[in-house]
Design an enzyme around this catalytic site. Structure first.
Site, short mmCIF file in Angstrom:
data_model
loop_
_atom_site.label_atom_id
_atom_site.label_comp_id
_atom_site.label_asym_id
_atom_site.label_seq_id
_atom_site.Cartn_x
_atom_site.Cartn_y
_atom_site.Cartn_z
CE LYS A 76 58.94 -84.78 51.50
NZ LYS A 76 60.19 -84.00 51.33
CB SER A 151 61.61 -82.96 54.95
OG SER A 151 61.62 -82.86 53.53
CB SER A 175 64.48 -82.77 52.08
OG SER A 175 64.38 -81.92 53.18
#
Lengths: 483, 95
Positions: A76, A151, A175
């Site tokens: 990420k 997210s 998330s």
């Protein structure tokens, strides 16, 4: 090749059925060929990946290979990577090339993984739909008109589309679990402190926690084995041994007590999602587990408490982005104030600015006790609910999200409608507990997730339960059409 | 509870974010809707409770007071917007 699990890839690499260079090339090609439709990757690190694969192949040949040697992975874009741009989904950090690796990235490197690229995400991890990214929204591989969740939507979509066998992600209010549910993959948010936050760009420091995403619990166990560590550089890192999460995957679930919170099955839960979760729970009963009705009476207060605590901590954490030492700087600043104010107005997107302003409000003179203090007390209530429940049960289960993936723009301009998407996931962050999502059904042609919440540092038991469920069902093996 | 325009200006100053005049109305509306949600907290009885600052109620560790970092000023400054002779440059503060 892209349908092989991480477990199968590790095995195949050891047996020399294929080389790391071959697999790495294969996944890089898939990203280049397919990701234009999903937008899940912000930076492809092809040169670094091929170099790392070559080193991995040499180590494999020399029988000097660490656990995940040669396995490709996506990080990420919130985890700092030495020499590779780390944007956090923001214009503010579009030009930021960290001079160091985060502990998570270093751990994976030490275990021999090969980084394919950095995944797209909501700006500074603030969002549940991936619509706030500076690099544009990620599309859900199951339906490109729908959000992938957020997210960590880029990581989830990349795993779902078989662009990578596994990915790192972070979870502040859901998330990891919510995008895992919406993209039909498996994702785990560990106990607060289990995975180092050093070099992971901070959103809300008392809630943030990194964790793995993959297609199965078995693969998540392998990733967590590498990811979790005690880190003296993170003052909240848990100083306790990391168990071998793979070792207990096959334990029997006979006699396992699963708490079912009535508050997770109330108004607002989609009927199809509810049915899929009920079916999953029946599977656990068939395996010898016992379902126990429990109450988490303060669940309703978790979203309001979160939207004080998270913005308050974010407003403090994001004050470091001021255009002086790194990141974006506005053109022609008139004076220092102007430099700060315009840099932040131009560098941060709308949702990030909104949360900074809310956080500033909650922390400002005269409001601190009424908002931040109060929310911290409510957080105590929520934690006590869980502690009480875990006196009587081993795990807690329910839906991950109220409904399957929604269409882009469908939450309109109302931030509160978006915030309620995390109603079932936020309370575990407030309490610091581990939670995971596993695929448990298809509703309206889109996947839905079962949430498994464990007691503190009980990730092994959660992974064991999830793995047994995945031995009995094949929801985690379904792939979106065309991938 | 709604936020007045003046309060938005004050918040923007505290947060060092330049707010576009044309957007104040919209920002006020959206912040108000979040604060309405947050106001649900006031109904909870928390009179007996301590604040929870750390989810596992941990305490800060202390470490030995010795140098562990090496000097990396040059590496750090290569990513800065503007530097000169090892210093970070900003607009003039004192005339």
């Amino acid at each position: 090749m892209h349908n092989l699990s991480i477990t199968e890839l590790v095995d195949g690499l050891k047996k020399r059925l294929f080389s790391s260079a071959e697999i790495t090339e294969h996944f890089l090609k898939r990203i280049k060929d397919l990701d234009a439709q999903f937008n899940s990757i912000i930076s492809i690190t092809e040169a670094e990946a091929m170099a790392a694969a070559k080193v991995a192949d040499q180590r494999l040949a020399a029988d000097d290979a660490p656990a995940l040697c040669g396995v490709p992975i996506v990080h990420k874009d919130i985890f700092c990577t030495n020499g590779v741009r780390t944007s956090c989904g923001s214009k503010m950090l579009d030009n930021f090339v960290p001079p160091y690796d985060s502990t998570v990235v270093a751990n994976f490197r030490d275990h021999g993984t090969v980084m394919l690229g950095k995944s797209n995400m909501d700006e500074f991890a603030m969002g549940s739909s991936n619509e706030t990214s500076f690099y544009g929204p990620v599309k859900n591989p199951w339906s490109v008109d729908c959000v992938p969740g957020g997210s960590s939507g880029g990581s989830a979509a990349a795993v779902a589309a078989r662009l990578t066998p596994g990915a790192t992600a972070t979870d502040t209010g859901g998330s990891i679990r919510q995008p895992a549910a919406l993209c039909g993959i498996t994702g785990l948010k560990p106990t607060y402190g289990r995975v180092s936050r050093w070099g992971m760009i901070a959103f809300a420091s008392s809630l943030d926690q990194g964790g793995p995403m993959a297609r199965s619990a078995e693969d998540c166990a392998l990733l967590l084995n590498c990811m979790a560590s005690y880190d003296s550089k993170d003052s909240t890192s848990a100083n306790r041994a990391v168990p071998d999460y793979s070792a207990t995957l096959n334990d029997s679930l006979k006699g396992l007590r699963i708490g079912i919170p009535e508050e997770y099955f109330s108004e607002g839960l989609n009927k199809g999602t509810e049915q899929a979760v009920q079916n999953a729970l029946s599977e656990f009963e068939k395996m010898g587990a016992e379902l126990v009705k429990i109450k988490l009476p303060n669940t309703g207060l978790s979203v309001p408490a979160y939207y004080v605590i998270a913005p308050a901590e974010a407003s403090a954490n994001l004050s470091r982005f001021d255009g002086v030492k790194y990141g974006y700087r506005c053109d022609n600043p008139q004076d220092l104030e102007d430099l700060y104010c315009r840099t932040r107005a131009e560098g941060f997107g709308e949702e990030v600015q909104r949360r900074i302003l809310i956080g500033t409000y909650c922390l400002s003179a005269g409001y601190y006790d009424a908002y931040y203090g109060k929310a911290q007390q409510v957080r105590q209530l929520i934690r006590q609910d869980f502690i009480q429940a875990f006196e009587n049960v081993d795990l807690i289960m329910g839906p991950t999200c109220p409904s399957p993936a929604f269409e882009f723009g469908s939450k309109g301009g109302d931030p509160v409608a978006m915030y309620l998407e995390d109603i079932y996931t936020i309370s575990t962050n407030l309490a610091g507990l581990p939670g995971m999502s596993v695929p448990c059904g298809i509703v309206d042609n889109k996947p839905v997730g079962l949430q498994i919440i464990g007691n503190y540092f009980d990730e092994a038991r959660m992974l064991n339960a999830a793995h047994q469920f995945q031995q009995a069902t094949d929801w985690h093996q379904l792939s979106p059409e065309g991938v | 509870m709604s936020i007045e325009k003046q309060a938005i200006d004050n918040l923007a100053t505290l947060a060092r974010i330049a707010v576009d005049e044309n957007k104040v109305e919209e920002i006020s509306q959206r912040l108000s809707s979040v604060l309405e949600l947050v106001d649900q907290l006031q109904a909870a009885d928390t009179s007996e409770l301590e604040n929870l600052d750390h989810p596992l109620q941990g305490t800060q560790r202390l470490r030995e007071d010795k140098v562990t970092e090496t000097d990396q000023r040059e590496a750090f400054q290569t990513i800065a917007p503007d530097t000169e002779e090892g210093l970070y440059l900003v607009p003039k503060v004192i005339d």
